[in-house]
Design a protein around this motif. Structure first.
Motif, PDB file in Angstrom:
ATOM      1  N   ALA A 137      -5.393   4.366   3.861  1.00 31.64           N
ATOM      2  CA  ALA A 137      -3.945   4.355   3.642  1.00 31.64           C
ATOM      3  C   ALA A 137      -3.210   3.784   4.847  1.00 31.64           C
ATOM      4  CB  ALA A 137      -3.465   5.772   3.344  1.00 31.64           C
ATOM      5  N   PHE A 138      -3.704   4.115   6.056  1.00 27.60           N
ATOM      6  CA  PHE A 138      -3.067   3.602   7.269  1.00 27.60           C
ATOM      7  C   PHE A 138      -3.245   2.094   7.363  1.00 27.60           C
ATOM      8  CE2 PHE A 138      -3.363   2.427  11.771  1.00 27.60           C
ATOM      9  CZ  PHE A 138      -2.088   2.805  12.185  1.00 27.60           C
ATOM     10  N   LEU A 139      -4.426   1.618   7.001  1.00 24.28           N
ATOM     11  CA  LEU A 139      -4.679   0.179   7.026  1.00 24.28           C
ATOM     12  C   LEU A 139      -3.806  -0.549   6.014  1.00 24.28           C
ATOM     13  CD1 LEU A 139      -6.358  -2.160   8.154  1.00 24.28           C
ATOM     14  CD2 LEU A 139      -8.087  -1.680   6.394  1.00 24.28           C
ATOM     15  N   PHE A 140      -3.679   0.022   4.821  1.00 30.45           N
ATOM     16  CA  PHE A 140      -2.816  -0.587   3.783  1.00 30.45           C
ATOM     17  C   PHE A 140      -1.374  -0.634   4.252  1.00 30.45           C
ATOM     18  CE2 PHE A 140      -0.103  -0.301   0.027  1.00 30.45           C
ATOM     19  CZ  PHE A 140      -0.583  -1.358  -0.737  1.00 30.45           C
ATOM     20  N   LEU A 141      -0.917   0.431   4.882  1.00 26.94           N
ATOM     21  CA  LEU A 141       0.454   0.471   5.381  1.00 26.94           C
ATOM     22  C   LEU A 141       0.656  -0.525   6.496  1.00 26.94           C
ATOM     23  CD1 LEU A 141       3.246   1.787   5.355  1.00 26.94           C
ATOM     24  CD2 LEU A 141       2.365   3.552   6.910  1.00 26.94           C
ATOM     25  N   LEU A 142      -0.356  -0.680   7.363  1.00 27.11           N
ATOM     26  CA  LEU A 142      -0.258  -1.630   8.463  1.00 27.11           C
ATOM     27  C   LEU A 142      -0.178  -3.058   7.949  1.00 27.11           C
ATOM     28  CD1 LEU A 142      -0.255  -2.013  11.534  1.00 27.11           C
ATOM     29  CD2 LEU A 142      -2.767  -2.160  11.430  1.00 27.11           C
ATOM     30  N   ILE A 143      -0.992  -3.376   6.966  1.00 27.85           N
ATOM     31  CA  ILE A 143      -0.950  -4.723   6.370  1.00 27.85           C
ATOM     32  C   ILE A 143       0.384  -4.966   5.703  1.00 27.85           C
ATOM     33  CG2 ILE A 143      -1.965  -6.196   4.585  1.00 27.85           C
ATOM     34  CD1 ILE A 143      -4.653  -4.860   5.173  1.00 27.85           C
ATOM     35  N   ASN A 144       0.909  -3.945   5.058  1.00 27.85           N
ATOM     36  CA  ASN A 144       2.204  -4.079   4.382  1.00 27.85           C
ATOM     37  C   ASN A 144       3.323  -4.321   5.389  1.00 27.85           C
ATOM     38  OD1 ASN A 144       3.875  -4.003   2.034  1.00 27.85           O
ATOM     39  ND2 ASN A 144       4.553  -1.948   2.656  1.00 27.85           N
ATOM     40  N   LEU A 145       3.246  -3.674   6.522  1.00 28.66           N
ATOM     41  CA  LEU A 145       4.280  -3.851   7.539  1.00 28.66           C
ATOM     42  C   LEU A 145       4.180  -5.214   8.201  1.00 28.66           C
ATOM     43  CD1 LEU A 145       4.223  -0.305   9.203  1.00 28.66           C
ATOM     44  CD2 LEU A 145       5.970  -1.257   7.684  1.00 28.66           C
ATOM     45  N   ILE A 146       2.935  -5.727   8.377  1.00 33.75           N
ATOM     46  CA  ILE A 146       2.758  -7.020   9.029  1.00 33.75           C
ATOM     47  C   ILE A 146       3.187  -8.160   8.118  1.00 33.75           C
ATOM     48  CG2 ILE A 146       1.026  -8.615   9.964  1.00 33.75           C
ATOM     49  CD1 ILE A 146      -0.535  -6.184  10.936  1.00 33.75           C
ATOM     50  N   GLU A 147       2.728  -8.120   6.884  1.00 29.03           N
ATOM     51  CA  GLU A 147       3.025  -9.208   5.950  1.00 29.03           C
ATOM     52  C   GLU A 147       4.403  -9.090   5.312  1.00 29.03           C
ATOM     53  OE1 GLU A 147      -0.040  -9.323   3.095  1.00 29.03           O
ATOM     54  OE2 GLU A 147      -1.605  -9.998   4.505  1.00 29.03           O
ATOM     55  N   GLY A 148       5.019  -7.928   5.404  1.00 28.76           N
ATOM     56  CA  GLY A 148       6.314  -7.733   4.768  1.00 28.76           C
ATOM     57  C   GLY A 148       6.146  -7.308   3.322  1.00 28.76           C
ATOM     58  N   PRO A 149       7.252  -7.023   2.653  1.00 26.33           N
ATOM     59  CA  PRO A 149       7.182  -6.576   1.260  1.00 26.33           C
ATOM     60  C   PRO A 149       6.579  -7.652   0.357  1.00 26.33           C
ATOM     61  CG  PRO A 149       9.344  -6.174   2.210  1.00 26.33           C
ATOM     62  CD  PRO A 149       8.614  -7.046   3.173  1.00 26.33           C
ATOM     63  N   ALA A 150       5.844  -7.220  -0.643  1.00 28.04           N
ATOM     64  CA  ALA A 150       5.248  -8.146  -1.602  1.00 28.04           C
ATOM     65  C   ALA A 150       6.340  -8.712  -2.507  1.00 28.04           C
ATOM     66  CB  ALA A 150       4.179  -7.428  -2.416  1.00 28.04           C
ATOM     67  N   TYR A 151       6.069  -9.913  -3.033  1.00 23.99           N
ATOM     68  CA  TYR A 151       7.058 -10.618  -3.848  1.00 23.99           C
ATOM     69  C   TYR A 151       6.355 -11.182  -5.076  1.00 23.99           C
ATOM     70  CZ  TYR A 151      10.547 -14.101  -5.212  1.00 23.99           C
ATOM     71  OH  TYR A 151      11.448 -14.847  -5.896  1.00 23.99           O
ATOM     72  N   LYS A 152       7.030 -11.071  -6.236  1.00 29.67           N
ATOM     73  CA  LYS A 152       6.450 -11.555  -7.484  1.00 29.67           C
ATOM     74  C   LYS A 152       7.529 -12.214  -8.329  1.00 29.67           C
ATOM     75  CE  LYS A 152       3.633 -10.040 -11.414  1.00 29.67           C
ATOM     76  NZ  LYS A 152       2.980  -8.872 -12.075  1.00 29.67           N
ATOM     77  N   ALA A 153       7.223 -13.404  -8.851  1.00 32.77           N
ATOM     78  CA  ALA A 153       8.154 -14.126  -9.723  1.00 32.77           C
ATOM     79  C   ALA A 153       7.756 -13.905 -11.178  1.00 32.77           C
ATOM     80  CB  ALA A 153       8.150 -15.614  -9.403  1.00 32.77           C
ATOM     81  N   VAL A 154       8.750 -13.591 -12.008  1.00 33.43           N
ATOM     82  CA  VAL A 154       8.516 -13.328 -13.431  1.00 33.43           C
ATOM     83  C   VAL A 154       9.437 -14.219 -14.242  1.00 33.43           C
ATOM     84  CG1 VAL A 154       8.528 -11.593 -15.254  1.00 33.43           C
ATOM     85  CG2 VAL A 154       7.896 -10.930 -12.917  1.00 33.43           C
ATOM     86  N   ASN A 155       8.855 -15.015 -15.147  1.00 34.69           N
ATOM     87  CA  ASN A 155       9.621 -15.884 -16.044  1.00 34.69           C
ATOM     88  C   ASN A 155       9.434 -15.399 -17.478  1.00 34.69           C
ATOM     89  OD1 ASN A 155      10.351 -17.557 -13.861  1.00 34.69           O
ATOM     90  ND2 ASN A 155       8.455 -18.738 -14.077  1.00 34.69           N
ATOM     91  N   VAL A 156      10.549 -15.131 -18.150  1.00 36.55           N
ATOM     92  CA  VAL A 156      10.496 -14.592 -19.516  1.00 36.55           C
ATOM     93  C   VAL A 156      11.507 -15.345 -20.378  1.00 36.55           C
ATOM     94  CG1 VAL A 156      10.730 -12.543 -20.947  1.00 36.55           C
ATOM     95  CG2 VAL A 156       9.835 -12.325 -18.643  1.00 36.55           C
ATOM     96  N   GLU A 157      11.106 -15.658 -21.608  1.00 39.41           N
ATOM     97  CA  GLU A 157      12.012 -16.316 -22.544  1.00 39.41           C
ATOM     98  C   GLU A 157      13.031 -15.320 -23.086  1.00 39.41           C
ATOM     99  OE1 GLU A 157      11.787 -18.729 -26.805  1.00 39.41           O
ATOM    100  OE2 GLU A 157       9.989 -18.553 -25.532  1.00 39.41           O
ATOM    101  N   ALA A 158      14.245 -15.780 -23.259  1.00 38.04           N
ATOM    102  CA  ALA A 158      15.320 -14.925 -23.765  1.00 38.04           C
ATOM    103  C   ALA A 158      14.940 -14.347 -25.127  1.00 38.04           C
ATOM    104  CB  ALA A 158      16.615 -15.725 -23.868  1.00 38.04           C
ATOM    105  N   GLY A 159      15.224 -13.039 -25.291  1.00 38.38           N
ATOM    106  CA  GLY A 159      14.891 -12.352 -26.524  1.00 38.38           C
ATOM    107  C   GLY A 159      13.533 -11.710 -26.528  1.00 38.38           C
ATOM    108  N   HIS A 160      12.708 -11.989 -25.511  1.00 41.97           N
ATOM    109  CA  HIS A 160      11.376 -11.405 -25.436  1.00 41.97           C
ATOM    110  C   HIS A 160      11.388 -10.194 -24.498  1.00 41.97           C
ATOM    111  CE1 HIS A 160       8.979 -15.096 -27.019  1.00 41.97           C
ATOM    112  NE2 HIS A 160      10.161 -15.000 -27.594  1.00 41.97           N
TER     113      HIS A 160
END
Length: 294
Positions: free
Chosen positions: A10-33
């Motif tokens: 858990a400490f290693l995961f937190l350390l990696i998260n702090l070094i790399e910054g928050p994760a980012y994800k792009a989501v594309n969805v068609e209108a009405g879906h």
């Protein structure tokens, strides 16, 4: 020993998260879906608190606290809800998605190991309405209306003389029109290709383009007018023949004609004959008065 390895992981995961910054994800969805936005993957550790936020002033906030089994929802549409159980998978579900849902979202999870954050950028795609028309000058117009993003338009066969117009609407959609002329072409048809992330369409149009319908409309209008005029003329002639027959029958019966005619009748006065004149002279004759005058 196992607890020590869990704490180190858990400490290693937190350390990696702090070094790399928050994760980012792009989501594309068609209108009405349906749009599904994910949270950080920390399923191995029980969560204490999960919070969804939309990055804008007075926007949606959706939270869940596991120790109290308590859910909080603020300024969220009814279309926004948990996709699954927030205890196991606190993904956010938006259905049906529309242009107003577009924007940046964040999911924050709090557990015994710390805070974990995942950003999602939601982009709503709108398929355009595609039409292909042609005028009497053999100019073809391929139009992709209200698409997001703007559609790409191409022609078969390719033409270097095509021109393009673009109109951007306030809601973020774009209308794009491409024109191409085929005045000196002997091709039997023209084809328009519209390429878009939500749809790809191919429309074909026969050449030469359909002639304008104005001459046909004039011919049809004249034919209709002639038919109506013929009916009216027949009615008028029939009515006049009826009136003539009625007048002819009325000449044999003057009294009947006078009662049936809508026009005032002028009665000629008879000139007095000699006999009637003499009778009028002796009408007041009294022989006694003559004798009394003697």
């Amino acid at each position: 020993m196992a607890q020590t390895w869990a704490v180190l992981a858990a400490f290693l995961f937190l350390l990696i998260n702090l070094i790399e910054g928050p994760a980012y994800k792009a989501v594309n969805v068609e209108a009405g879906h349906e749009a599904v936005l994910s949270c950080p993957d920390v399923s191995k550790m029980p969560l204490l608190l999960v919070t969804w936020k939309m990055k804008c002033s007075a926007c949606c906030l959706l939270a869940y606290r596991s120790d109290r089994k308590e859910t909080k929802k603020l300024n969220c549409s009814e279309r926004m809800m948990w996709k699954y159980s927030p205890d196991n998978n606190p993904a956010l579900r938006i259905y049906p998605v529309n242009l107003g849902d577009e924007g940046n979202y964040s999911c924050e999870i709090v557990n015994d190991s710390g805070n974990f954050l995942l950003f999602s950028s939601l982009t709503v795609i709108v398929p355009p309405t595609v039409t292909l028309t042609c005028d009497k000058n053999r100019v073809a117009a391929c139009q992709a209306s209200a698409g997001k993003p703007a559609a790409d338009i191409s022609w078969i066969p390719a033409s270097n003389q095509s021109t393009e117009e673009e109109v951007r609407h306030p809601n973020g959609t774009v209308t794009r029109v491409s024109y191409v002329g085929w005045v000196n072409s002997t091709l039997p048809s023209v084809t328009c290709l519209v390429t878009h992330p939500a749809t790809n369409q191919t429309l074909s149009l026969d050449l030469p383009c359909n002639a304008p319908r104005l001459p046909y409309l004039l011919i049809e209008g004249l034919a209709s007018f002639a038919a109506v005029s013929g009916v009216i003329l027949c009615l008028i002639l029939g009515y006049r023949a009826f009136r003539l027959r009625k007048l002819t029958r009325g000449s044999a019966a003057p009294s009947q004609l006078r009662t049936s005619s809508p026009y005032p009748q002028v009665t000629k006065q008879k000139q007095p004959t000699s006999l009637s004149y003499q009778e009028s002279i002796y009408q007041n004759y009294n022989p006694k008065s003559i004798y009394m005058n003697y």
